[in-house]
Design an enzyme around this catalytic site. Structure first.
Site, short mmCIF file in Angstrom:
data_model
loop_
_atom_site.label_atom_id
_atom_site.label_comp_id
_atom_site.label_asym_id
_atom_site.label_seq_id
_atom_site.Cartn_x
_atom_site.Cartn_y
_atom_site.Cartn_z
NE ARG A 169 -3.46 -2.27 2.90
CZ ARG A 169 -3.13 -3.40 3.52
NH1 ARG A 169 -1.89 -3.54 4.02
NH2 ARG A 169 -4.00 -4.38 3.65
CG HIS A 294 -6.00 -8.70 1.42
ND1 HIS A 294 -6.21 -9.11 0.12
CD2 HIS A 294 -5.84 -7.35 1.37
CE1 HIS A 294 -6.19 -8.05 -0.68
NE2 HIS A 294 -5.96 -6.98 0.05
CE1 TYR A 303 -6.35 -7.07 -6.92
CE2 TYR A 303 -6.42 -8.08 -4.75
CZ TYR A 303 -6.29 -6.95 -5.54
OH TYR A 303 -6.10 -5.72 -4.97
#
Length: 336
Positions: A169, A294, A303
């Protein structure tokens, strides 16, 4: 304290969340504050309370103002203001969490959020870059541009390498220290600090480490020596890079490359691209979940559909299909 304002109780709730085992990032706290402020403004309007410009609306309210009717009216106001389903859903989630805490701590006798309906969110798949788009972006970031403010090509290349090589991130990239790039006999790892203060180590390929090493060598020449605990990424002025700086640089790459910019946080598209690439290369969902940090495998599983769409596109353009389309059998060969 029975006469505490909602503003005071909001601060206690945020203190509680910061002190909890999972912690709370600065970005999450900022989002909570913005959501509670919006609720405070809407609730004050519903109850006909005039709030001075310099006063936080929640300071004019107390727990008695948190009724199911008032919250429903406030949620309807958000809809009339044109707030997106995602924004309204996030605000309702924040209010639910806060009210649950208020009930547990005795400030509310019942939860007034039980009848609030969460907006249905459109199911949007993450957008991943194609190899061709990635190539154009890398070339744009690697090319000097006379009007680029604060351009440092080796820093830009290091940023792309980190995003593409480990899928972090943006906030995790900002938090990197020099010693978070760990090297050993088996290769290199990137040590990331994720949401709630959770740490994870993500393997990073030598091809992604090389641009970072080139940037560090140039940084040493330009700015002098640095310590292992110093920020990994700094500007030409020696200041630690920020989320805003990264978004500005990524925006410039997209503009100069002529690549359509996705909605939302620009740099996040590299995380999506990394995730889809891992699955297409045969990585498992559990491996990808660990790499992305996650907590819920369902978050990672989205995904798989993006990767499958890409594989279908690849199948449709396979060379053998082109030859089959261009070469038609004779009537005799077809058995007619």
């Amino acid at each position: 304290m029975a006469d505490a304002t909602l503003g005071e109780l909001a601060e206690r709730w945020l203190d509680h969340k910061r002190a909890s085992g999972r912690g709370m990032s600065d970005n999450t706290e900022t989002a909570y504050r913005a959501d509670l402020h919006a609720w405070g403004r809407a609730l004050a309007d519903h109850h006909g309370i005039d709030v001075p410009e310099d006063l936080e609306p929640l300071q004019t309210l107390n727990p008695a103002h948190l009724t199911a009717e008032a919250l429903t009216a406030a949620a309807a106001a958000f809809f009339r203001q044109g707030k997106s389903p995602a924004t309204r859903s996030r605000r309702i989630s924040a209010m639910r969490g806060w009210c649950a805490w208020l009930v547990r701590t005795g400030h509310l006798t019942a939860d007034p959020t039980l009848d609030l309906e969460t907006p249905r969110l459109p199911r949007r798949l993450p957008v991943a870059l194609t190899d061709e788009e990635l190539g154009r972006i890398v070339r744009a970031a690697s090319t000097p541009h006379e009007r680029a403010r604060g351009q440092w090509i080796l820093l830009d290349r290091a940023l792309i390498a980190l995003f593409a090589g480990a899928g972090p991130r943006t906030s995790e990239v900002v938090g990197l220290r020099v010693h978070d790039l760990v090297r050993d006999a088996d290769g290199a790892l990137l040590r990331l600090r994720g949401k709630g203060g959770a740490h994870r180590n993500v393997p990073i390929a030598p091809a992604a480490v090389e641009p970072v090493d080139e940037y560090l060598a140039d940084r040493r020449r330009r700015l002098g020596p640095f310590e292992d605990a110093d920020p990994l990424l700094v500007t030409l002025a020696g200041r630690a890079i920020t989320t805003g700086m990264i978004e500005y640089r990524v925006d410039q790459w997209f503009r100069r490359a002529g690549v359509r910019r996705p909605e939302g946080e620009l740099a996040h598209v590299f995380r999506h691209t990394y995730a889809v690439g891992v699955l297409r290369e045969g990585g498992s969902l559990n491996e990808l979940q660990a790499a992305l940090g996650h907590q819920n495998l369902a978050t990672t599983s989205i995904y798989t559909k993006v990767a499958a769409e890409g594989l279908r596109d690849l199948a449709r353009t396979a060379p053998v299909l082109r030859h089959l389309r261009e070469t038609r059998p004779s009537p005799a060969a077809s058995g007619g």
